[in-house]
Design a protein around this motif. Structure first.
Motif, mmCIF file in Angstrom:
data_model
loop_
_atom_site.group_PDB
_atom_site.id
_atom_site.type_symbol
_atom_site.label_atom_id
_atom_site.label_comp_id
_atom_site.label_asym_id
_atom_site.label_seq_id
_atom_site.Cartn_x
_atom_site.Cartn_y
_atom_site.Cartn_z
ATOM 1 N N ILE A 3 -1.784 -1.911 -8.413
ATOM 2 C CA ILE A 3 -1.970 -3.149 -7.667
ATOM 3 C C ILE A 3 -2.617 -2.822 -6.321
ATOM 4 O O ILE A 3 -2.234 -1.855 -5.660
ATOM 5 C CB ILE A 3 -0.611 -3.866 -7.507
ATOM 6 N N CYS A 4 -3.652 -3.593 -5.965
ATOM 7 C CA CYS A 4 -4.291 -3.429 -4.661
ATOM 8 C C CYS A 4 -3.896 -4.641 -3.838
ATOM 9 O O CYS A 4 -4.241 -5.768 -4.202
ATOM 10 C CB CYS A 4 -5.809 -3.378 -4.792
ATOM 11 N N ALA A 5 -3.162 -4.424 -2.779
ATOM 12 C CA ALA A 5 -2.508 -5.546 -2.124
ATOM 13 C C ALA A 5 -2.599 -5.479 -0.613
ATOM 14 O O ALA A 5 -2.748 -4.412 -0.029
ATOM 15 C CB ALA A 5 -1.038 -5.584 -2.533
ATOM 16 N N THR A 6 -2.468 -6.649 0.008
ATOM 17 C CA THR A 6 -2.238 -6.660 1.449
ATOM 18 C C THR A 6 -0.740 -6.425 1.647
ATOM 19 O O THR A 6 0.026 -6.463 0.688
ATOM 20 C CB THR A 6 -2.627 -8.023 2.068
ATOM 21 N N VAL A 7 -0.338 -6.250 2.902
ATOM 22 C CA VAL A 7 1.065 -5.901 3.133
ATOM 23 C C VAL A 7 2.021 -7.051 2.805
ATOM 24 O O VAL A 7 3.238 -6.867 2.827
ATOM 25 C CB VAL A 7 1.321 -5.407 4.568
ATOM 26 N N SER A 8 1.471 -8.218 2.470
ATOM 27 C CA SER A 8 2.354 -9.309 2.041
ATOM 28 C C SER A 8 3.034 -8.952 0.711
ATOM 29 O O SER A 8 4.001 -9.597 0.318
ATOM 30 C CB SER A 8 1.573 -10.613 1.903
ATOM 31 N N PHE A 9 2.517 -7.946 0.032
ATOM 32 C CA PHE A 9 3.161 -7.494 -1.205
ATOM 33 C C PHE A 9 4.226 -6.449 -0.862
ATOM 34 O O PHE A 9 3.941 -5.456 -0.196
ATOM 35 C CB PHE A 9 2.135 -6.863 -2.137
ATOM 36 N N GLY A 10 5.441 -6.688 -1.287
ATOM 37 C CA GLY A 10 6.450 -5.673 -1.016
ATOM 38 C C GLY A 10 7.832 -6.247 -0.842
ATOM 39 O O GLY A 10 8.798 -5.716 -1.364
ATOM 40 N N GLU A 26 -9.560 -7.299 -3.400
ATOM 41 C CA GLU A 26 -10.341 -7.684 -4.574
ATOM 42 C C GLU A 26 -11.427 -6.663 -4.898
ATOM 43 O O GLU A 26 -11.606 -6.277 -6.052
ATOM 44 C CB GLU A 26 -10.935 -9.084 -4.376
ATOM 45 N N GLU A 27 -12.128 -6.197 -3.855
ATOM 46 C CA GLU A 27 -13.171 -5.191 -4.076
ATOM 47 C C GLU A 27 -12.604 -3.938 -4.736
ATOM 48 O O GLU A 27 -13.125 -3.462 -5.738
ATOM 49 C CB GLU A 27 -13.792 -4.769 -2.743
ATOM 50 N N LEU A 28 -11.516 -3.432 -4.163
ATOM 51 C CA LEU A 28 -10.944 -2.196 -4.692
ATOM 52 C C LEU A 28 -10.444 -2.383 -6.116
ATOM 53 O O LEU A 28 -10.704 -1.546 -6.986
ATOM 54 C CB LEU A 28 -9.795 -1.704 -3.810
ATOM 55 N N ALA A 29 -9.753 -3.481 -6.363
ATOM 56 C CA ALA A 29 -9.238 -3.726 -7.719
ATOM 57 C C ALA A 29 -10.385 -3.778 -8.715
ATOM 58 O O ALA A 29 -10.313 -3.198 -9.803
ATOM 59 C CB ALA A 29 -8.421 -5.013 -7.758
ATOM 60 N N ASN A 30 -11.480 -4.450 -8.332
ATOM 61 C CA ASN A 30 -12.646 -4.518 -9.221
ATOM 62 C C ASN A 30 -13.235 -3.152 -9.495
ATOM 63 O O ASN A 30 -13.518 -2.788 -10.634
ATOM 64 C CB ASN A 30 -13.741 -5.394 -8.592
ATOM 65 N N MET A 31 -13.446 -2.387 -8.418
ATOM 66 C CA MET A 31 -14.091 -1.084 -8.582
ATOM 67 C C MET A 31 -13.220 -0.133 -9.403
ATOM 68 O O MET A 31 -13.722 0.580 -10.259
ATOM 69 C CB MET A 31 -14.418 -0.487 -7.215
ATOM 70 N N LEU A 32 -11.929 -0.148 -9.148
ATOM 71 C CA LEU A 32 -11.049 0.740 -9.924
ATOM 72 C C LEU A 32 -11.042 0.329 -11.392
ATOM 73 O O LEU A 32 -11.084 1.170 -12.284
ATOM 74 C CB LEU A 32 -9.630 0.712 -9.350
ATOM 75 N N THR A 33 -11.000 -0.970 -11.633
ATOM 76 C CA THR A 33 -10.991 -1.457 -13.009
ATOM 77 C C THR A 33 -12.277 -1.050 -13.726
ATOM 78 O O THR A 33 -12.251 -0.555 -14.852
ATOM 79 C CB THR A 33 -10.826 -2.992 -13.041
ATOM 80 N N LYS A 34 -13.424 -1.256 -13.047
ATOM 81 C CA LYS A 34 -14.715 -0.902 -13.628
ATOM 82 C C LYS A 34 -14.763 0.568 -14.012
ATOM 83 O O LYS A 34 -15.344 0.937 -15.025
ATOM 84 C CB LYS A 34 -15.832 -1.186 -12.625
ATOM 85 N N ARG A 35 -14.127 1.376 -13.195
ATOM 86 C CA ARG A 35 -14.192 2.817 -13.460
ATOM 87 C C ARG A 35 -13.117 3.277 -14.430
ATOM 88 O O ARG A 35 -12.983 4.467 -14.709
ATOM 89 C CB ARG A 35 -14.048 3.574 -12.155
ATOM 90 N N GLY A 36 -12.309 2.356 -14.889
ATOM 91 C CA GLY A 36 -11.396 2.718 -15.978
ATOM 92 C C GLY A 36 -9.916 2.715 -15.624
ATOM 93 O O GLY A 36 -9.083 3.086 -16.454
ATOM 94 N N VAL A 38 7.699 3.784 -8.577
ATOM 95 C CA VAL A 38 6.403 3.792 -7.899
ATOM 96 C C VAL A 38 6.075 5.245 -7.561
ATOM 97 O O VAL A 38 6.789 5.885 -6.799
ATOM 98 C CB VAL A 38 6.431 2.931 -6.608
ATOM 99 N N ARG A 39 5.001 5.769 -8.158
ATOM 100 C CA ARG A 39 4.693 7.196 -8.014
ATOM 101 C C ARG A 39 3.747 7.492 -6.877
ATOM 102 O O ARG A 39 3.652 8.625 -6.419
ATOM 103 C CB ARG A 39 4.106 7.748 -9.329
ATOM 104 N N ALA A 40 3.022 6.457 -6.404
ATOM 105 C CA ALA A 40 2.129 6.683 -5.267
ATOM 106 C C ALA A 40 1.919 5.399 -4.492
ATOM 107 O O ALA A 40 1.864 4.317 -5.070
ATOM 108 C CB ALA A 40 0.777 7.226 -5.746
ATOM 109 N N VAL A 41 1.843 5.552 -3.177
ATOM 110 C CA VAL A 41 1.437 4.446 -2.310
ATOM 111 C C VAL A 41 0.287 4.965 -1.469
ATOM 112 O O VAL A 41 0.435 5.943 -0.731
ATOM 113 C CB VAL A 41 2.584 3.973 -1.394
ATOM 114 N N ALA A 42 -0.870 4.332 -1.638
ATOM 115 C CA ALA A 42 -2.028 4.743 -0.835
ATOM 116 C C ALA A 42 -2.343 3.641 0.171
ATOM 117 O O ALA A 42 -2.198 2.464 -0.138
ATOM 118 C CB ALA A 42 -3.232 4.977 -1.746
ATOM 119 N N HIS A 43 -2.713 4.046 1.368
ATOM 120 C CA HIS A 43 -3.172 3.072 2.366
ATOM 121 C C HIS A 43 -4.670 3.249 2.546
ATOM 122 O O HIS A 43 -5.136 4.358 2.837
ATOM 123 C CB HIS A 43 -2.442 3.271 3.697
ATOM 124 N N TRP A 44 -5.389 2.181 2.337
ATOM 125 C CA TRP A 44 -6.843 2.243 2.405
ATOM 126 C C TRP A 44 -7.269 1.924 3.834
ATOM 127 O O TRP A 44 -7.200 0.782 4.255
ATOM 128 C CB TRP A 44 -7.448 1.250 1.411
#
Ligand code: ADP
Ligand code: MG
Ligand code: ZN
Length: 443
Positions: free
Chosen positions: A304-311, A264-274, A319-325
């Protein structure tokens, strides 16, 4: 056309094999000289590898061990569609139905071509005497263990009853065995061969792990100024260049996080930044989860910012990129999760934003779990989990070709990476970054 390709069309309606590997596995199994181990990803057509050879042997039945009644039903329905007689013996059947199946199998000329049973069923005296009878009259074409990773304590869905199948292998040496799995690590493969007591030499057919369209790298979070900004640039760059694509084929990206809060934090911050992003995690209501998944699949929201339950069941090819935070739980999981990138074969990026405190958090969790383990089984499993995690940490803290690390993990020859990872592209830069990371992590 030879008899094998003829049968492929006649029985299953396919003109061609799905892959060269599928064809080679089919032919090896049809020869029936060795036990065969098949490791190919989900969806690559493993079932056909034993179903076609079994159809080449008239008046014989293939015994297939499968972990779940639901899977058994799927396979039976599939075969029935092609007018192939597939049966099961299980606890859910009526006595009458079971008698019908048993009577057919005990007859001189059984109609049944495939008999599906769970390993639990295999342990019953009914099944044991049936198998004895079938083998005695040379009525068994193959004994097949599907989802064979279930015999491995390294596998995520270990099932003790699978272990007992090894005794059957020992007892009936004349029938060739086939073991199939989508899980590909060396440990799991070795466990399968040993626990099932497959007869050496085993012929192995395995999809190589190397995917040359995937570029792997690591960014150390404590070496960059603005982590979120860095992530956003990476995602935006990966997403660009699909202006003419249809909405469903539009580029997409996934950021995997360890916790629900992080998504949720990451999705919010990315959205805020555009960069419009949505969170997805197991804590959300199922309707919300479905809605998020749909917005992402349809191309409405690319990130999409997800836990590993997504997939599970995510089959978006672009899918052009998969990042692990932070990092991933282990190399097998990382390979699978990052491997959701670039399914269309076009270039895609897989990056870990490595974070020392995340590493410590996982370390702590795994150790706590280990401390709480009661039974020997649990303890062993926790120990294995911890060992797997250590390999993941090593992946992040060693200057070594990323593709080579995967290949070793999966017991393969090192592939020709030629610049498809950060280490092969610029080894010195990676070494510098790692040094800096380690100095800062210490202080
Ligand atoms: P796996 O067990 O490896 O996950 P399956 O055996 O369930 O995969 O097969 C996946 C799909 O591929 C099935 O729909 C199957 O019908 C299809 N398939 C298998 N072999 C071929 C082939 N030679 N040509 C076309 N489709 C195939
Ligand atoms: Mg399968
Ligand atoms: Zn490399």
């Amino acid at each position: 056309m030879d008899s094998v390709t003829e049968k492929l069309y006649e029985c299953f309606g396919h003109r061609k094999f799905k892959s060269e590997l599928q064809e080679r596995a089919v032919r090896a199994i049809a020869r029936g000289v060795h036990d065969v181990f098949v490791s190919m990803p989900t969806g690559s057509g493993k079932s056909l590898c034993f179903q076609l050879p079994a159809m080449l042997q008239d008046n014989k039945v293939a015994i297939v061990f499968s972990p779940l009644l639901a899977l058994i039903k799927d396979q039976m329905d599939h075969l029935t569609k092609f007018k192939i007689v597939a049966e099961s013996i299980n606890s859910k059947m009526t006595t009458k139905d079971r008698e019908r199946v048993l009577n057919d199998l005990r007859s001189m000329k059984p109609n049944t071509r495939f008999l599906y049973v769970t390993p639990e069923q295999a342990a019953t005296s009914t099944f044991k005497s049936l198998l004895e009878h079938l083998v005695k009259y040379k009525k068994v074409s193959y004994i097949v263990v599907d989802e064979a990773h279930c015999v491995s304590e390294w596998g995520h869905d270990f099932r003790p009853d699978y272990l007992k199948l090894g005794e059957l292998r020992e007892k009936y040496k004349s029938v060739p065995w086939v073991a199939l799995t989508a899980t590909a690590s060396v440990e799991v493969a070795n466990d399968i061969l040993t626990n099932l007591r497959l007869l050496q030499p085993v012929a192995k057919y395995k999809t190589p792990s190397f995917r040359k369209n995937l570029y792997y790298d690591i960014v150390y979070q404590n070496c960059i100024q603005d982590e979120i900004g860095h992530l956003m640039e990476f995602l935006k760059k990966s997403l660009s260049g699909d202006e003419n694509a249809k909405s469903k084929d539009k580029n997409a990206v996934i950021v995997y996080c360890r916790t629900r809060d992080q998504t949720e934090e990451l999705a919010n911050m990315l959205t805020k930044r555009g960069l419009k992003s949505l969170a997805y995690n197991g804590g959300m209501k199922s309707a919300d989860r479905i809605s998020v998944q749909e917005q992402w699949s349809s191309g409405e929201c690319a990130c999409i910012c997800a836990t590993v339950s997504f997939g599970m069941g995510v089959d978006k090819a672009s899918v052009r990129a998969v990042a692990h935070w932070g990092l991933a739980q282990n190399v097998a999981a990382y390979y699978q999760e990052s491997g959701r990138a670039g399914r269309d074969g076009k270039p895609a990026f897989c990056r870990i934003y490595y974070c020392h405190s995340e590493r410590n958090a996982v370390d702590f969790l795994l150790k706590t779990e280990m401390g709480r383990a009661k039974s020997e089984d649990q303890k062993k499993r926790c120990k294995n989990n911890y060992k797997s995690f250590e390999i993941m940490v090593k992946y992040c803290e060693t200057v070594k070709c990323r593709h080579k690390t995967f290949a070793e993990f999966f017991g393969e020859e090192p592939p020709k990476c030629v610049g498809r990872c950060d280490v092969c592209a610029d080894e010195r830069a990676v070494r510098r970054a790692l040094d800096q990371h380690q100095r800062r992590a210490m202080s």
